[in-house]
Structures are given as C-alpha cells and as structure tokens.
Design a protein around this motif. Sequence first.
Motif, PDB file in Angstrom:
ATOM      1  N   ALA A 203       0.185 -10.074  -7.038  1.00  0.00           N
ATOM      2  CA  ALA A 203      -1.157 -10.420  -6.551  1.00  0.00           C
ATOM      3  C   ALA A 203      -1.277 -11.830  -5.961  1.00  0.00           C
ATOM      4  O   ALA A 203      -1.916 -11.998  -4.913  1.00  0.00           O
ATOM      5  CB  ALA A 203      -2.172 -10.219  -7.672  1.00  0.00           C
ATOM      6  N   PRO A 204      -0.705 -12.873  -6.568  1.00  0.00           N
ATOM      7  CA  PRO A 204      -0.888 -14.218  -6.007  1.00  0.00           C
ATOM      8  C   PRO A 204      -0.269 -14.423  -4.628  1.00  0.00           C
ATOM      9  O   PRO A 204      -0.595 -15.407  -3.952  1.00  0.00           O
ATOM     10  CB  PRO A 204      -0.204 -15.128  -7.045  1.00  0.00           C
ATOM     11  CG  PRO A 204      -0.260 -14.352  -8.313  1.00  0.00           C
ATOM     12  CD  PRO A 204      -0.063 -12.931  -7.895  1.00  0.00           C
ATOM     13  N   LYS A 265       0.139  -6.308   3.523  1.00  0.00           N
ATOM     14  CA  LYS A 265      -0.970  -5.457   3.124  1.00  0.00           C
ATOM     15  C   LYS A 265      -0.841  -5.051   1.654  1.00  0.00           C
ATOM     16  O   LYS A 265      -1.836  -4.959   0.932  1.00  0.00           O
ATOM     17  CB  LYS A 265      -1.034  -4.222   4.018  1.00  0.00           C
ATOM     18  CG  LYS A 265      -2.387  -3.526   4.003  1.00  0.00           C
ATOM     19  CD  LYS A 265      -2.555  -2.598   5.176  1.00  0.00           C
ATOM     20  CE  LYS A 265      -3.981  -2.058   5.254  1.00  0.00           C
ATOM     21  NZ  LYS A 265      -4.219  -1.223   6.428  1.00  0.00           N
ATOM     22  N   HIS A 266       0.387  -4.811   1.214  1.00  0.00           N
ATOM     23  CA  HIS A 266       0.605  -4.470  -0.191  1.00  0.00           C
ATOM     24  C   HIS A 266       0.248  -5.652  -1.084  1.00  0.00           C
ATOM     25  O   HIS A 266      -0.367  -5.485  -2.149  1.00  0.00           O
ATOM     26  CB  HIS A 266       2.064  -4.058  -0.414  1.00  0.00           C
ATOM     27  CG  HIS A 266       2.476  -2.846   0.346  1.00  0.00           C
ATOM     28  ND1 HIS A 266       3.602  -2.817   1.132  1.00  0.00           N
ATOM     29  CD2 HIS A 266       1.896  -1.621   0.464  1.00  0.00           C
ATOM     30  CE1 HIS A 266       3.725  -1.631   1.689  1.00  0.00           C
ATOM     31  NE2 HIS A 266       2.691  -0.886   1.295  1.00  0.00           N
ATOM     32  N   GLN A 267       0.617  -6.842  -0.666  1.00  0.00           N
ATOM     33  CA  GLN A 267       0.274  -8.045  -1.427  1.00  0.00           C
ATOM     34  C   GLN A 267      -1.241  -8.214  -1.515  1.00  0.00           C
ATOM     35  O   GLN A 267      -1.780  -8.552  -2.572  1.00  0.00           O
ATOM     36  CB  GLN A 267       0.919  -9.274  -0.777  1.00  0.00           C
ATOM     37  CG  GLN A 267       2.441  -9.251  -0.792  1.00  0.00           C
ATOM     38  CD  GLN A 267       3.043 -10.349   0.064  1.00  0.00           C
ATOM     39  OE1 GLN A 267       2.377 -10.929   0.931  1.00  0.00           O
ATOM     40  NE2 GLN A 267       4.324 -10.641  -0.156  1.00  0.00           N
ATOM     41  N   ASP A 268      -1.927  -7.960  -0.404  1.00  0.00           N
ATOM     42  CA  ASP A 268      -3.383  -8.092  -0.386  1.00  0.00           C
ATOM     43  C   ASP A 268      -4.056  -7.041  -1.271  1.00  0.00           C
ATOM     44  O   ASP A 268      -5.065  -7.326  -1.927  1.00  0.00           O
ATOM     45  CB  ASP A 268      -3.909  -7.979   1.049  1.00  0.00           C
ATOM     46  CG  ASP A 268      -3.509  -9.159   1.917  1.00  0.00           C
ATOM     47  OD1 ASP A 268      -3.143 -10.214   1.361  1.00  0.00           O
ATOM     48  OD2 ASP A 268      -3.560  -9.027   3.158  1.00  0.00           O
ATOM     49  N   LEU A 269      -3.515  -5.826  -1.284  1.00  0.00           N
ATOM     50  CA  LEU A 269      -4.056  -4.791  -2.164  1.00  0.00           C
ATOM     51  C   LEU A 269      -3.878  -5.178  -3.627  1.00  0.00           C
ATOM     52  O   LEU A 269      -4.780  -4.980  -4.450  1.00  0.00           O
ATOM     53  CB  LEU A 269      -3.381  -3.447  -1.877  1.00  0.00           C
ATOM     54  CG  LEU A 269      -3.879  -2.706  -0.642  1.00  0.00           C
ATOM     55  CD1 LEU A 269      -2.893  -1.630  -0.214  1.00  0.00           C
ATOM     56  CD2 LEU A 269      -5.260  -2.087  -0.908  1.00  0.00           C
ATOM     57  N   ALA A 270      -2.711  -5.734  -3.957  1.00  0.00           N
ATOM     58  CA  ALA A 270      -2.470  -6.184  -5.329  1.00  0.00           C
ATOM     59  C   ALA A 270      -3.462  -7.281  -5.711  1.00  0.00           C
ATOM     60  O   ALA A 270      -4.039  -7.272  -6.808  1.00  0.00           O
ATOM     61  CB  ALA A 270      -1.032  -6.677  -5.480  1.00  0.00           C
ATOM     62  N   ALA A 271      -3.668  -8.234  -4.800  1.00  0.00           N
ATOM     63  CA  ALA A 271      -4.620  -9.315  -5.057  1.00  0.00           C
ATOM     64  C   ALA A 271      -6.032  -8.770  -5.244  1.00  0.00           C
ATOM     65  O   ALA A 271      -6.800  -9.262  -6.083  1.00  0.00           O
ATOM     66  CB  ALA A 271      -4.583 -10.326  -3.910  1.00  0.00           C
ATOM     67  N   SER A 272      -6.371  -7.756  -4.483  1.00  0.00           N
ATOM     68  CA  SER A 272      -7.725  -7.197  -4.526  1.00  0.00           C
ATOM     69  C   SER A 272      -7.992  -6.460  -5.832  1.00  0.00           C
ATOM     70  O   SER A 272      -9.044  -6.660  -6.460  1.00  0.00           O
ATOM     71  CB  SER A 272      -7.940  -6.267  -3.332  1.00  0.00           C
ATOM     72  OG  SER A 272      -7.757  -6.960  -2.106  1.00  0.00           O
ATOM     73  N   ILE A 273      -7.072  -5.603  -6.265  1.00  0.00           N
ATOM     74  CA  ILE A 273      -7.311  -4.870  -7.510  1.00  0.00           C
ATOM     75  C   ILE A 273      -7.225  -5.810  -8.710  1.00  0.00           C
ATOM     76  O   ILE A 273      -7.916  -5.618  -9.717  1.00  0.00           O
ATOM     77  CB  ILE A 273      -6.343  -3.670  -7.657  1.00  0.00           C
ATOM     78  CG1 ILE A 273      -6.764  -2.791  -8.844  1.00  0.00           C
ATOM     79  CG2 ILE A 273      -4.909  -4.123  -7.820  1.00  0.00           C
ATOM     80  CD1 ILE A 273      -8.185  -2.261  -8.773  1.00  0.00           C
ATOM     81  N   LYS A 275      -8.327  -8.897  -8.660  1.00  0.00           N
ATOM     82  CA  LYS A 275      -9.639  -9.550  -8.702  1.00  0.00           C
ATOM     83  C   LYS A 275     -10.694  -8.601  -9.266  1.00  0.00           C
ATOM     84  O   LYS A 275     -11.542  -9.023 -10.069  1.00  0.00           O
ATOM     85  CB  LYS A 275     -10.046 -10.025  -7.304  1.00  0.00           C
ATOM     86  CG  LYS A 275     -11.382 -10.763  -7.303  1.00  0.00           C
ATOM     87  CD  LYS A 275     -11.772 -11.294  -5.923  1.00  0.00           C
ATOM     88  CE  LYS A 275     -13.129 -12.001  -5.991  1.00  0.00           C
ATOM     89  NZ  LYS A 275     -13.560 -12.510  -4.670  1.00  0.00           N
ATOM     90  N   VAL A 276     -10.661  -7.340  -8.881  1.00  0.00           N
ATOM     91  CA  VAL A 276     -11.593  -6.355  -9.430  1.00  0.00           C
ATOM     92  C   VAL A 276     -11.460  -6.300 -10.948  1.00  0.00           C
ATOM     93  O   VAL A 276     -12.460  -6.287 -11.686  1.00  0.00           O
ATOM     94  CB  VAL A 276     -11.336  -4.962  -8.816  1.00  0.00           C
ATOM     95  CG1 VAL A 276     -12.116  -3.884  -9.571  1.00  0.00           C
ATOM     96  CG2 VAL A 276     -11.714  -4.941  -7.342  1.00  0.00           C
TER      97      VAL A 276
END
Length: 586
Positions: A203-204, A265-273, A275-276
């Motif tokens: 995620a980071p 995009k995979h990194q951004d998805l990891a960061a997003s979930i 944060k959720v």
Amino acid sequence: MNILGISAFYHDSAACLIQDGKIVACAQEERFSRKKHDFSFPKNAIEFCLQKGKISVKDLNYVGFYEKPFIKFERILYTYLATFPRSLPSFLKAIPLWLKEKIWIPQTIKKELNYEGEILMIEHHFSHAASTFLVSPFQGAAILTIDGVGEWASATYGVGKDNQIEIFKELKFPHSLGLLYNAFTDYLGFRVNSDEYKVMGLAPYGEPVYYDLIMKELVSLKDDGSFQVNMKYFAYDYGLKMTNANFEKLFGLPSRNSSEPIQKKHQDLAASIQKVTEETMLKMANFLNTETNLKNLCLAGGVALNCVANGRILRETEFENIFIQPAAGDAGGAVGVAAYIYNILLNNRRNFVWEDAYLGPDYSDSEIKQFLQQNQINFREYSQAELIKYTAKLLAENRVIGWFQGRMEFGPRALGNRSILADPRKPENKDRVNKKIKFREEFRPFAPAILEEKVSEYFEIDCPSPYMLLVAQVKPEKKDKIPAVVHVDGSARIQTVNRKQNALFYDLLKEFEKLTTCPVLLNTSFNLKGEPIVCTPQDAYLTFIRSGLDYLIMGNCVLNTKEMKTQQTPVQTDVTKELEKTVTIR
C-alpha cells in the motif's frame, strides 16, 4: 485444572493448554506439519501442549472448540438458498464436505483424542473477544473483534470487566471488512487468508486514488463503523471466487495473476483498500470509545493483525492503552475458548496476563548437538556470554544470521527466537534479505527489533510494541541510521524487547548497541517464501542450507555456511523430501 482449547478446519489450526488459569503452551499445526496455514485437526500441536503440561488426554478436565459449526452451517445453507441458482457449483462442492466432516466436529475431536468428555463450543467472535480481554492486563476494557466471518458475525463490539464479557453490537455476513480486504487481496494476485499482509506492505508504494470510488460503489459506511457491502460486485456469498466481472469492470483491469508484474494501478488499489480499512476501524474504535467511555481497548480477529490501522487507532482515538495478543487471528481462538471455560464458564478469577509470545517447543543444547553430530554437520560451540559477543560482532560485520533459540513464538511473527537477523544500518540489507535469502517480493518491509527503553528515541511512539502489531513513523533524524527497516513511507512495524520477555535477545541487542551505538536489529521470520516459520533444529538447518544465510546459530552452536559440505544433509524424512521438491520447483 487442565483445559485444552482447539481451533481448526478453516485456516491456522492451533491448540492451547491452560492449567489452573495460566497458559502453559500454544502452537499452530503448520509448524509441525510444514504446511503453511494448515487447517487440519491439530494433532501435533495438541501432542506438544500435553507434553509441555506433563499430562495425557485422560488428565484433561475440559476440551473446547472455538466456534459453533451448526450455526455456521445454518449461515452457509441460508446463503446458498438466497443466491440460488448462482450458488449451485459452490453448493455442490461445499455441502458434501460439511455433511461428511464439518458438522461432526465434536465427534471428530473425541475420536482423534480418544476423549470421552463433552466438547464445549462457543461462538467464533466470542472466542476472539475472550482471547484478548481475559489475558490482557486490564480489569476493564472495550473489546473490538474484526475478521472475515465466524458463524454470522464479521465484527463485534463489547465490554470486558473482571472475568465477564458482554457483546452489545455486531456486524453480520456478508457485510465484512475482513472479506472486503480478502477480495482485494485476491484481485491483486495474492492468496486469500494468507497474503493480506502483502497488500498492507504494498500500500505505501501507491496512492489511495480509488478510495472515493470504493466508498461510493462498494461500501456504505456509517459513523458507528457499521457498513454495508454492495454485493453486486462480489461473489464470495455464492461462488468459488471473491469478486465477479462487475468488480473488474469497475476498476478497469482483470484480476492480476500471481506471476504477473505489479503495476502502479495495483499499488494504488492496495493503498485505497488499506485506507478504507483504516478509516472503518477508526470509526469503529471511536464509536466504541464513545459508547463505553473506557480508556483501554482490546483488539482481536484477523483484521487486528493490520498493524498500520492499529497504530492509527492508538494515535487518533481517545483510547490510551491497546492490547492485542500475538495470535490475533483464528489460531488465537484456541486460547479464547480455553480462557472462556476457565474464567467465565467456571467463574474463576483471572490470574494470568499474557506477557510474551514464547509458548511453543524448545530444544536444549544437548538435543541440538545430538542432531548436528548425528548428521555430521560442522559446528562450533560457545558459552552463552561468548555467543552474545560473537553474534553481535558478526551482525556488526554485516553477516546475516539465522537465530534459533528457546521456545518458538505463537502467532505469525518471529519475535527473536525463530528469526533471521541483520544489520539495519546497511540499506542494501533490505533487498539482500528479500531476494537472496528469503526469495520473496522486493516490496516487503522488515521490522526493527529495538530495546524497549530506546523506542521513543527512534520512532514516533511512546509505548511498548512487543508483538510487531503497531506501526509508527521513524523519527526524521533516525531514518538514515536504520535504512534497512524504514518502509517507503517512512514507517516501521516495531518490535520492542525488554529483558523480562526475552533475556537472550535483549542482551544481543545491548551488545550490538555497545559495538555500533545502534539499539536496533533487522528482524524477520526464519523461513523461506511460502513455508511456515521453522520449529525444529532440522527445520532450521534445512532452511539455512537452502538460503543465502551466512550463519546459523542454534542454542550455543554456530554453523558457518562456508564450512558446510554440499553433501551434509540430514537423514531423509517425508518433510525433508517435500522441502526439496519446493526447491526444485522454485
């Protein structure tokens, strides 16, 4: 009074023995079977626990199981009927297993143990709650449990006082923070119920650019932390996959195959979930604090292993103290049901506080020497004082060491007894240990083990973190002092060490500090990618010779990789052969 707690048949099977209210032994079955996340009946773990307690099955007063299979079966049947006919393929695969095995768990336990007494069972999330509060240092505390799903519950809010627990609110399947995180884990090409920590570590590297989309389309979150999941995008309630085509369409790319490269995009998805998850857990914790007006919080359930979220709860809520036991996931359910029987069912006062994770098997110096001599393996022996000085010197010279000492840890983290250790001052050690020693993904961070009294000098935290379950920022002036354990966002998953918990590891840290002025070591679990943490001297040796470790130190015996003969291999066992197959495949 001898009480055996068992968790099994989903993932991370484990056993726990409580004698007169005190935990004597705990272990996960995977460490003995060498099958990561082994969910089978934990016969080896139980055998170890009984041996450690110096008892046999006939000496057991009570045996408990960590959930109620009939209620879980009810939920599964109801869900299949509600989602028919889409659920038919999954129904045909799952129901025969349930009818043949899973609803007969009490009978299975009695047969496996040759035990004639009653098998006591409590609900899954009550096991989680008991596993954290009843062994905590708090006389009173708020309790929050979060995971995928138990029988029906996916999260619970409760209060513990003395030897009693009250659950006053719960979230129910299919609305689950754990399953939501599982779904993204699967979509990102990692294994469900195994690799969620990889998503947290990834995620980071990204930005939470999909956070708003997730909150708009996938999750409806309320102020009390309760939420609903939009099942239009998911398949875990009816199918054999976590997500469906709608999910892929929403994010604009297919599920990643594990062999495919990780993209931005995979990194951004990891960061997003991530944060959720953090924002949801913060709302849950804040609501619980408001409702209970208590300063102490006990966390449990698989989601409580999300140490980034835990760190934010500590920093950003009104809770002053947080307790999370080291096996917060399903393995810890074995502790929960045993503690429940002793403290709540039998109404005994609490007389045990969980202070360290070293509850597994240990091996004496003579047993280690016997293994090495029988297999004609070269080693050198040192006194304990000499060993500490020699090991610290090797680490200061940038040698990477397999460290095998004392009782094995309970839970997913190596905490200084089944560890790989390295010098955190060398930035190259992060890639070196990831690629050449553990053969794992390069984005994976490493934990700093630090003298407890020095933690506030290096990190933005002012409390102990003995189980690597809290993440905090590294102080700006210290980042270049320990670069190998600083994650890309400047954070670290911290292990604090005091002498009461682990005298040998503490002394090693002190000696390393004496040589280098640095009270920190890089600490990661003693295993290779895809394998459980080592348990026995043979496990440790097999991992040593298949890795890029410079030294293996078992008890007072030191093995140098340069002195190993290529033909020096222990007597073959089935486990050994399986490990060698793994090497061939790799």
